[in-house]
Design a protein around this motif. Sequence first.
Motif, PDB file in Angstrom:
ATOM      1  N   GLU A 142       0.819  -1.220   0.000  1.00 16.73           N
ATOM      2  CA  GLU A 142       0.000   0.000   0.000  1.00 16.73           C
ATOM      3  C   GLU A 142       0.845   1.260   0.000  1.00 16.73           C
ATOM      4  OE1 GLU A 142      -3.811  -1.937   2.421  1.00 16.73           O
ATOM      5  OE2 GLU A 142      -2.105  -1.073   3.512  1.00 16.73           O
ATOM      6  N   LEU A 143       2.093   1.136   0.439  1.00 17.95           N
ATOM      7  CA  LEU A 143       3.013   2.281   0.427  1.00 17.95           C
ATOM      8  C   LEU A 143       3.648   2.501  -0.940  1.00 17.95           C
ATOM      9  CD1 LEU A 143       4.784   1.766   3.859  1.00 17.95           C
ATOM     10  CD2 LEU A 143       3.584   3.852   3.165  1.00 17.95           C
ATOM     11  N   GLY A 144       3.385   1.590  -1.877  1.00 19.88           N
ATOM     12  CA  GLY A 144       3.946   1.770  -3.209  1.00 19.88           C
ATOM     13  C   GLY A 144       4.562   0.532  -3.793  1.00 19.88           C
ATOM     14  N   GLY A 145       4.470  -0.579  -3.083  1.00 22.35           N
ATOM     15  CA  GLY A 145       5.028  -1.825  -3.604  1.00 22.35           C
ATOM     16  C   GLY A 145       6.226  -2.269  -2.811  1.00 22.35           C
ATOM     17  N   ALA A 146       6.329  -3.578  -2.597  1.00 21.73           N
ATOM     18  CA  ALA A 146       7.414  -4.109  -1.771  1.00 21.73           C
ATOM     19  C   ALA A 146       8.649  -4.477  -2.581  1.00 21.73           C
ATOM     20  CB  ALA A 146       6.925  -5.336  -0.998  1.00 21.73           C
ATOM     21  N   LYS A 147       8.450  -4.816  -3.875  1.00 24.38           N
ATOM     22  CA  LYS A 147       9.574  -5.312  -4.670  1.00 24.38           C
ATOM     23  C   LYS A 147       9.698  -4.552  -5.979  1.00 24.38           C
ATOM     24  CE  LYS A 147       9.222 -10.074  -2.940  1.00 24.38           C
ATOM     25  NZ  LYS A 147       9.038 -11.498  -3.320  1.00 24.38           N
ATOM     26  N   ASN A 148      10.896  -4.647  -6.559  1.00 28.71           N
ATOM     27  CA  ASN A 148      11.139  -4.064  -7.871  1.00 28.71           C
ATOM     28  C   ASN A 148      10.875  -5.057  -8.993  1.00 28.71           C
ATOM     29  OD1 ASN A 148      11.911  -1.472  -7.073  1.00 28.71           O
ATOM     30  ND2 ASN A 148      13.985  -2.145  -6.601  1.00 28.71           N
ATOM     31  N   GLY A 149      10.650  -6.322  -8.670  1.00 26.60           N
ATOM     32  CA  GLY A 149      10.372  -7.322  -9.676  1.00 26.60           C
ATOM     33  C   GLY A 149      11.444  -8.373  -9.815  1.00 26.60           C
ATOM     34  N   GLY A 150      12.541  -8.219  -9.063  1.00 26.80           N
ATOM     35  CA  GLY A 150      13.620  -9.196  -9.112  1.00 26.80           C
ATOM     36  C   GLY A 150      13.464 -10.241  -8.032  1.00 26.80           C
ATOM     37  N   GLU A 151      14.606 -10.694  -7.472  1.00 22.42           N
ATOM     38  CA  GLU A 151      14.584 -11.694  -6.416  1.00 22.42           C
ATOM     39  C   GLU A 151      13.967 -11.105  -5.154  1.00 22.42           C
ATOM     40  OE1 GLU A 151      15.309 -14.703  -6.952  1.00 22.42           O
ATOM     41  OE2 GLU A 151      16.258 -14.538  -8.921  1.00 22.42           O
ATOM     42  N   TRP A 152      13.801 -11.981  -4.131  1.00 20.68           N
ATOM     43  CA  TRP A 152      13.070 -11.548  -2.936  1.00 20.68           C
ATOM     44  C   TRP A 152      13.718 -10.368  -2.234  1.00 20.68           C
ATOM     45  CZ3 TRP A 152      15.345 -11.562   1.847  1.00 20.68           C
ATOM     46  CH2 TRP A 152      16.503 -12.336   1.989  1.00 20.68           C
ATOM     47  N   TRP A 153      15.033 -10.220  -2.370  1.00 20.86           N
ATOM     48  CA  TRP A 153      15.725  -9.130  -1.675  1.00 20.86           C
ATOM     49  C   TRP A 153      15.749  -7.839  -2.512  1.00 20.86           C
ATOM     50  CZ3 TRP A 153      18.116 -13.586  -3.454  1.00 20.86           C
ATOM     51  CH2 TRP A 153      18.919 -13.440  -4.587  1.00 20.86           C
ATOM     52  N   ASP A 154      15.180  -7.895  -3.721  1.00 21.63           N
ATOM     53  CA  ASP A 154      15.175  -6.720  -4.591  1.00 21.63           C
ATOM     54  C   ASP A 154      14.020  -5.807  -4.185  1.00 21.63           C
ATOM     55  OD1 ASP A 154      15.738  -4.965  -6.649  1.00 21.63           O
ATOM     56  OD2 ASP A 154      14.614  -6.115  -8.150  1.00 21.63           O
ATOM     57  N   TRP A 155      14.198  -5.164  -3.037  1.00 19.43           N
ATOM     58  CA  TRP A 155      13.129  -4.341  -2.477  1.00 19.43           C
ATOM     59  C   TRP A 155      12.956  -3.042  -3.252  1.00 19.43           C
ATOM     60  CZ3 TRP A 155      14.319  -4.462   3.520  1.00 19.43           C
ATOM     61  CH2 TRP A 155      13.992  -5.737   4.024  1.00 19.43           C
ATOM     62  N   SER A 156      11.729  -2.531  -3.237  1.00 17.84           N
ATOM     63  CA  SER A 156      11.451  -1.204  -3.783  1.00 17.84           C
ATOM     64  C   SER A 156      11.987  -0.148  -2.818  1.00 17.84           C
ATOM     65  CB  SER A 156       9.947  -1.017  -3.954  1.00 17.84           C
ATOM     66  OG  SER A 156       9.321  -0.977  -2.670  1.00 17.84           O
TER      67      SER A 156
END
Length: 391
Positions: A142-156
């Motif tokens: 809800e804050l804008g997305g948790a990931k950038n689309g890569g692996e699990w550690w690729d946080w937004s």
Amino acid sequence: MTSAQPPVLEISADQARRIALRAQGLLGAPDRKGGVHGVLRHLGAVQLDTISVLARSHELVPYARLGALGRRTVDEAYWSGGRSFEYWSHAACILPVEEWPHFAFRRRAYRARPHWNHDLPDGAYDKVVAQLRSEGPLTATELGGAKNGGEWWDWSASKVAVERALMYGEVVCTERRGWKRVYDLAERAIPDAYLHDDMDDAECLRRLVALAGRSLGVGTRADIADYHRLKAEQFDAVVADSGLVPVTVRGWAKPAWADPEALASEPRGRHRTTLLSPFDSLIWERARTERIFGFTHRLEAYVPRPKRIHGYFAMPLLAGGRLRGRVDPAREGTTLVARQVSLDGPKSLTPMAQALAEAASWVGCTDVRLERIDAPELRGPLTAEIARALA
């Protein structure tokens, strides 16, 4: 250097085992009046983990002590009424809100030396704080997305920012919703009485060492420091002023400390028969588990399948104050599947059957299917015991 105080007394390894069980709420009458929050207060920390087999680990912990509580009841007890928060303790843990001030030392340490390598764009931190201030509690999505689309550690950027704010103490996790953290401003979520970082590091550490000693009953330096992931030197600096007393435990190679209240009376009462989460604080420190129970246990969820010995999420069986076997469970519809069972001989048959039947009922299963067992000659007797327990 650890405390130079001489040991107050010597206790046997068996006394230490029973003291530990009572301190963890697994010996004696369960505190049903205190409920789930009473368990949390008693333990001081309940570890969270993503794995869910029978249930998530934080649900299994009160179940082991109180029996078959409704899972919604468990979650509501943890999160409703602002009585707890999530933070870094032994790992990611649910903690009683009263302990917020005592983690000020860790928040200061994170502010002084952030513990990650994620880049944070300019303004991202202030943006998520402002969004929480205007919109109220939100998940990373809800804050804008948790990931950038890569692996699990690729946080937004928003996920990096809100996690950093959580570590610093400006933001707090107030609940898990669909396993996602729900973030809110600490100034809004933490009661005014606890919302401060007034305690210096020594005060915080004294409190956490004392709490760990109380929750363990008796432990070595490594046991007690590990409970809230303190450094050995942090333990050494405050243990003499923590209220814990030095003891000698026969058969333990290293010095120990005990909670004076744990020594004041002999541990007696009813033993719980139950399956334990591998993340249960009774057994989360593997060296301590082996020392106290003579039981070697390792979580094998992250071990390649061909190298697993006891299974993906093997749960130790606690019965009669001993660890008497383990089972790797799964669910298929309304059947609890015991994928792999290890038993400490025929005396473990009845308690294992009871524990499996109770766990099945708790998670809404009406049947138990036994797949593999380490002692094939016990398959028939265990199957019969399970049938009796389910009847």
